[in-house]
Design a protein around this motif. Structure first.
Motif, PDB file in Angstrom:
ATOM      1  N   TRP A   1      -4.243   9.603  -3.574  1.00 28.49           N
ATOM      2  CA  TRP A   1      -4.472   8.287  -4.151  1.00 28.49           C
ATOM      3  C   TRP A   1      -3.756   7.237  -3.311  1.00 28.49           C
ATOM      4  CZ3 TRP A   1      -7.765   7.022  -8.001  1.00 28.49           C
ATOM      5  CH2 TRP A   1      -8.275   8.071  -8.770  1.00 28.49           C
ATOM      6  N   TYR A   2      -4.518   6.254  -2.843  1.00 27.22           N
ATOM      7  CA  TYR A   2      -3.998   5.123  -2.088  1.00 27.22           C
ATOM      8  C   TYR A   2      -3.964   3.933  -3.045  1.00 27.22           C
ATOM      9  CZ  TYR A   2      -4.987   7.729   2.251  1.00 27.22           C
ATOM     10  OH  TYR A   2      -5.016   8.655   3.265  1.00 27.22           O
ATOM     11  N   THR A   3      -2.786   3.381  -3.288  1.00 26.20           N
ATOM     12  CA  THR A   3      -2.613   2.329  -4.288  1.00 26.20           C
ATOM     13  C   THR A   3      -2.274   0.999  -3.628  1.00 26.20           C
ATOM     14  OG1 THR A   3      -1.851   3.961  -5.898  1.00 26.20           O
ATOM     15  CG2 THR A   3      -1.384   1.655  -6.380  1.00 26.20           C
TER      16      THR A   3
ATOM     17  N   THR B   1      -3.740  -6.647 -10.901  1.00 22.54           N
ATOM     18  CA  THR B   1      -2.602  -6.565  -9.976  1.00 22.54           C
ATOM     19  C   THR B   1      -2.522  -5.241  -9.231  1.00 22.54           C
ATOM     20  OG1 THR B   1      -1.167  -5.733 -11.751  1.00 22.54           O
ATOM     21  CG2 THR B   1      -1.225  -8.124 -11.403  1.00 22.54           C
ATOM     22  N   GLN B   2      -3.206  -4.179  -9.734  1.00 26.59           N
ATOM     23  CA  GLN B   2      -3.084  -2.866  -9.103  1.00 26.59           C
ATOM     24  C   GLN B   2      -4.434  -2.146  -9.118  1.00 26.59           C
ATOM     25  OE1 GLN B   2       0.826  -0.676  -9.990  1.00 26.59           O
ATOM     26  NE2 GLN B   2       0.536  -1.843 -11.878  1.00 26.59           N
ATOM     27  N   VAL B   3      -4.763  -1.512  -8.017  1.00 29.71           N
ATOM     28  CA  VAL B   3      -5.960  -0.688  -7.938  1.00 29.71           C
ATOM     29  C   VAL B   3      -5.655   0.494  -7.023  1.00 29.71           C
ATOM     30  CG1 VAL B   3      -6.903  -2.070  -6.028  1.00 29.71           C
ATOM     31  CG2 VAL B   3      -8.431  -0.632  -7.397  1.00 29.71           C
ATOM     32  N   ALA B   4      -6.134   1.662  -7.398  1.00 28.94           N
ATOM     33  CA  ALA B   4      -5.903   2.881  -6.620  1.00 28.94           C
ATOM     34  C   ALA B   4      -7.242   3.499  -6.243  1.00 28.94           C
ATOM     35  CB  ALA B   4      -5.063   3.877  -7.407  1.00 28.94           C
TER      36      ALA B   4
ATOM     37  N   ALA C   1      -2.122  13.751  -9.082  1.00 33.25           N
ATOM     38  CA  ALA C   1      -2.832  13.134 -10.191  1.00 33.25           C
ATOM     39  C   ALA C   1      -2.927  11.635  -9.971  1.00 33.25           C
ATOM     40  CB  ALA C   1      -2.110  13.436 -11.504  1.00 33.25           C
ATOM     41  N   VAL C   2      -3.808  10.986 -10.727  1.00 35.00           N
ATOM     42  CA  VAL C   2      -3.950   9.540 -10.670  1.00 35.00           C
ATOM     43  C   VAL C   2      -2.595   8.900 -10.970  1.00 35.00           C
ATOM     44  CG1 VAL C   2      -4.608   9.382 -13.087  1.00 35.00           C
ATOM     45  CG2 VAL C   2      -5.323   7.604 -11.514  1.00 35.00           C
ATOM     46  N   PRO C   3      -2.264   7.787 -10.326  1.00 34.82           N
ATOM     47  CA  PRO C   3      -0.959   7.155 -10.573  1.00 34.82           C
ATOM     48  C   PRO C   3      -0.726   6.902 -12.063  1.00 34.82           C
ATOM     49  CG  PRO C   3      -2.043   6.130  -8.703  1.00 34.82           C
ATOM     50  CD  PRO C   3      -3.034   7.063  -9.298  1.00 34.82           C
ATOM     51  N   SER C   4       0.509   6.994 -12.455  1.00 33.54           N
ATOM     52  CA  SER C   4       0.874   6.825 -13.859  1.00 33.54           C
ATOM     53  C   SER C   4       0.444   5.453 -14.369  1.00 33.54           C
ATOM     54  CB  SER C   4       2.392   6.991 -14.020  1.00 33.54           C
ATOM     55  OG  SER C   4       2.782   6.746 -15.347  1.00 33.54           O
ATOM     56  N   GLY C   5      -0.187   5.453 -15.534  1.00 39.55           N
ATOM     57  CA  GLY C   5      -0.622   4.214 -16.154  1.00 39.55           C
ATOM     58  C   GLY C   5      -1.995   3.740 -15.731  1.00 39.55           C
ATOM     59  N   PHE C   6      -2.607   4.403 -14.751  1.00 40.00           N
ATOM     60  CA  PHE C   6      -3.943   4.017 -14.289  1.00 40.00           C
ATOM     61  C   PHE C   6      -4.976   4.765 -15.138  1.00 40.00           C
ATOM     62  CE2 PHE C   6      -1.381   2.293 -11.131  1.00 40.00           C
ATOM     63  CZ  PHE C   6      -2.104   1.557 -10.209  1.00 40.00           C
TER      64      PHE C   6
ATOM     65  N   ILE D   1       0.858  -1.189   0.000  1.00 35.31           N
ATOM     66  CA  ILE D   1       0.000   0.000   0.000  1.00 35.31           C
ATOM     67  C   ILE D   1       0.888   1.231   0.000  1.00 35.31           C
ATOM     68  CG2 ILE D   1      -1.797   1.274   1.216  1.00 35.31           C
ATOM     69  CD1 ILE D   1      -2.630  -1.340   2.530  1.00 35.31           C
ATOM     70  N   THR D   2       0.689   2.106  -0.975  1.00 35.68           N
ATOM     71  CA  THR D   2       1.433   3.362  -1.037  1.00 35.68           C
ATOM     72  C   THR D   2       0.441   4.513  -1.146  1.00 35.68           C
ATOM     73  OG1 THR D   2       1.637   3.172  -3.444  1.00 35.68           O
ATOM     74  CG2 THR D   2       3.442   2.305  -2.115  1.00 35.68           C
ATOM     75  N   VAL D   3       0.876   5.680  -0.686  1.00 36.75           N
ATOM     76  CA  VAL D   3       0.020   6.868  -0.683  1.00 36.75           C
ATOM     77  C   VAL D   3       0.689   7.965  -1.492  1.00 36.75           C
ATOM     78  CG1 VAL D   3      -1.197   8.554   0.739  1.00 36.75           C
ATOM     79  CG2 VAL D   3      -0.802   6.233   1.611  1.00 36.75           C
ATOM     80  N   GLY D   4      -0.064   8.558  -2.409  1.00 36.68           N
ATOM     81  CA  GLY D   4       0.470   9.610  -3.257  1.00 36.68           C
ATOM     82  C   GLY D   4       0.489  10.964  -2.576  1.00 36.68           C
TER      83      GLY D   4
END
Length: 638
Positions: A190-192, A151-154, A93-98, A85-88
């Motif tokens: 954004w929490y990823t 594999t990834q959700v934010a 902005a939305v994480p890159s590639g999302f 879990i990481t926090v922006g």
């Protein structure tokens, strides 16, 4: 044939108050209501509680209990697979590639929520469920779930800089961590969540209070799906500060949230307010149960549970007044919700305040007797009373005060509310008894017994030997060494226990005396600005340990501290003089803190500059890694 009119609204969050022979639709929220026989609006579809006859509601609760009494976030342990879990950044902005975006309030959004009425404003959704006073409804505990295939959700969530607060995430019904993920203050972030491999998982965000849910995003290769399956009734639980989870920063550790987990009820509302009861208003500062009725009548609950409160007795209301107010509530709910909604009054759950308040025992017993007799006289097949104070076999609380029974485990150090363990005991009791009375309403037996409270703690080998207490961080059989304190320097050692430990104090062993005083303590874990685990708030401490002579020095806390399994804590020592203490050699220390740059030397603890032998209420923010032997801090448990 009578005509049916349709009411329409385009205002986000607006819901009808009454629907006599009508339909209502909110096109902004994509929500639909129909009026029942009492003209109360009942929401239809996945976004709200569907109208069900009482047998269907009762069956759904009993089936949920059968599936979840043993299989729920309280008993299943932490999510076993890797999940980062990481926090922006604030307002980032939305994480890159999302590239896939999912707004909560959008039509067909892949989310289901529980805990309050979703209200979206300017893109952010809150979940108010109770109006403590005035006109503003607030949230207590809420969850938003989705099914993630990838594999990834934010998740875009409000910032939360509250110490030991934050959001918690569940994957497939298990917490990723029991502590909250806290961001800094400022705008939303954004929490990823990142998983080690692709898979289909139910991912849940747990928040509380004013925290808001905005949206979610995934990479192009991932998708989110709506997780709604089967029937989950909406249950409103009306109570006082205990049901509010007043003493818990994380309201998910409150008794109502836990009750929902044990019953398998997703949409459970915690309508708890400090100092209130059927009559009590906290001296006029808050609304009592009757004044809060409007909070939930318009949202079609499919069962309502009221908890009797000690506050009614403490604030001078008679048994007759409380009984009559309770009957008014039952009558109002029955008139508005119709004849097929289960209505349950739960007896008094005592706190330490109640236990030590001389002379209230007979009053509480009489109040429960009056309530039970009044509900029996109603002869309502879907109304029931649950006795607790008068039922010695079911009340989870034992003992007469600190140091007796389970008070030290179940009551907080302020001696006025429950710990998370106490809330768990209340939820275990409530789930069992609610299932029992609903089974009686349905004419069915319980599908299986509720697990004992001891099952809430995972079994692990951690023997209790009072004469030879364990040492924090010690994992080897190597003989102890010695280490000299640096005067006015505070040392910290991380510790996690595999079973519940009632920590009454800490011991040091002085081998070379130096005139002065030493303090010991235990701190909760927090997350610092860099995202690292660190000691946070002081949970318990003892001062005045004399280092002017050699030998064992025990420091006893003013109140015991419950160390819960799977949770990180920090034990600490600070002295005013450079006395030499017994210490654990580097080779026998757990390398929980890793190693120095280059992976050469083990980090055995952390330290910070302090003042004399003062144990501060909050640990210093600037900490230095220690690579030498670490002082032997013996865990003294009851």
């Amino acid at each position: 044939m009578a005509s049916i009119r349709i009411k329409r609204s385009t205002t986000t969050g607006r819901a009808p108050a009454s629907l006599p022979g009508e339909l209502a639709v909110n096109t902004a929220d994509a929500r639909l209501w129909v009026g029942n026989a009492s003209n109360a609006p009942v929401e239809l579809g996945a976004g709200g509680a569907a109208a069900l006859p009482a047998p269907a509601v009762l069956r759904a609760v009993l089936d949920g209990y059968a599936l979840h009494a043993w299989n729920n976030p309280r008993l299943s342990g932490l999510y076993p697979s890797p999940c980062l879990i990481t926090v922006g950044a604030s307002g980032g902005a939305v994480p890159s590639g999302f590239t896939r975006a999912y707004d909560f309030a959008a039509t067909g959004a892949p989310f289901v929520s529980g805990g309050g009425n979703p209200v979206t404003a300017s893109g952010a959704t809150s979940f108010p469920c109770v109006t403590p006073s005035g006109s503003t409804a607030v949230g207590r505990h809420w969850r938003v779930s989705t099914v993630h295939d990838g594999t990834q959700v934010a998740f875009r969530l409000d910032s939360d800089a509250t110490a030991d607060g934050g959001y918690r995430f569940l994957v497939d019904g298990r917490y990723v961590s029991l502590k909250g993920t806290v961001s800094g203050s400022g705008a939303d972030r954004w929490y990823t969540l990142r998983f080690a491999g692709r898979g289909k998982r139910t991912v849940t965000v747990e928040g509380y209070g004013a925290l808001r849910f905005w949206s979610a995003a995934t990479p192009d290769s991932d998708t989110l799906l709506n997780p709604v399956t089967g029937v989950s009734p909406r249950i409103v639980v009306v109570g006082d500060s205990n049901q509010e989870a007043y003493a818990q920063v994380l309201k998910g550790d409150g008794p109502v949230a836990m009750l929902g987990d044990y019953l398998g009820v997703r949409d459970i509302w915690a309508s708890g307010v400090y100092g209130t009861g059927f009559m009590a208003t906290n001296g006029g500062a808050n609304y009592n149960y009757g004044q809060r009725r409007a909070d939930w009548l318009g949202y079609a609950p499919q069962a309502v549970v009221w908890y009797m409160s000690i506050n009614d007795a403490l604030q001078g209301y008679s048994i007759t007044q409380v009984r009559d107010a309770m009957l008014v509530e039952l009558a109002a709910a029955r008139a508005a919700l119709g004849p097929l909604v289960p209505l349950i009054v739960h007896g008094v759950i005592t706190t330490m305040e109640q236990a030590v308040a001389a002379g209230y025992g007979p009053t509480l017993a009489a109040a429960e007797t009056a309530a039970a007799d009044a509900i029996a006289a109603l002869n309502d097949p879907y109304a029931a009373f649950i006795s607790t104070y008068n039922s010695g076999t079911t009340n989870p609380l034992t003992g007469t005060g600190p140091g007796t029974g389970n008070w030290d485990v179940y009551i907080n150090t302020a001696l006025n509310h429950f710990t998370a363990a106490g809330n768990n005991a209340i939820a275990l009791l409530g789930a069992r008894r609610i299932a029992e009375v609903m089974g009686a309403m349905l004419g069915a037996e319980l599908p299986l017994p509720l697990p004992p409270a001891s099952a809430a703690a995972p079994a692990a080998a951690y023997p209790k030997r009072l004469s030879t207490p364990k040492i924090a961080g010690d994992i080897g059989g190597t003989a102890l060494t010695t280490q000299a304190l640096t005067a006015s320097r505070q040392y910290f050692v991380p510790i996690s226990v595999p079973r519940a430990v009632i920590l009454t104090g800490l011991r040091i062993s002085v081998t070379t005396a130096s005139a002065g005083s030493t303090s010991v303590g235990v701190y909760a874990n927090t997350t610092n600005a860099s995202g690292d685990d660190a000691p946070g708030g002081l949970l318990g401490s003892a001062t005045g340990l004399d280092t002017g002579s050699t030998g064992d020095k025990d420091g006893t806390f003013a109140a015991p501290v419950l160390l819960e399994p799977g949770t990180l804590y920090w034990v600490s020592v600070i002295g005013s003089a450079a006395a030499t203490l017994r210490a654990v050699p580097v080779g026998a220390m757990q390398t929980a803190l890793g190693r120095t740059v280059g992976n050469t030397t083990a980090i055995t603890g952390l330290y910070a500059a302090g003042s004399g032998s003062t144990m501060p209420a909050t640990a210093a923010a600037t900490l230095t890694a220690s690579t030498g032997s670490m002082f032997a801090l013996y865990l003294i448990e009851r």
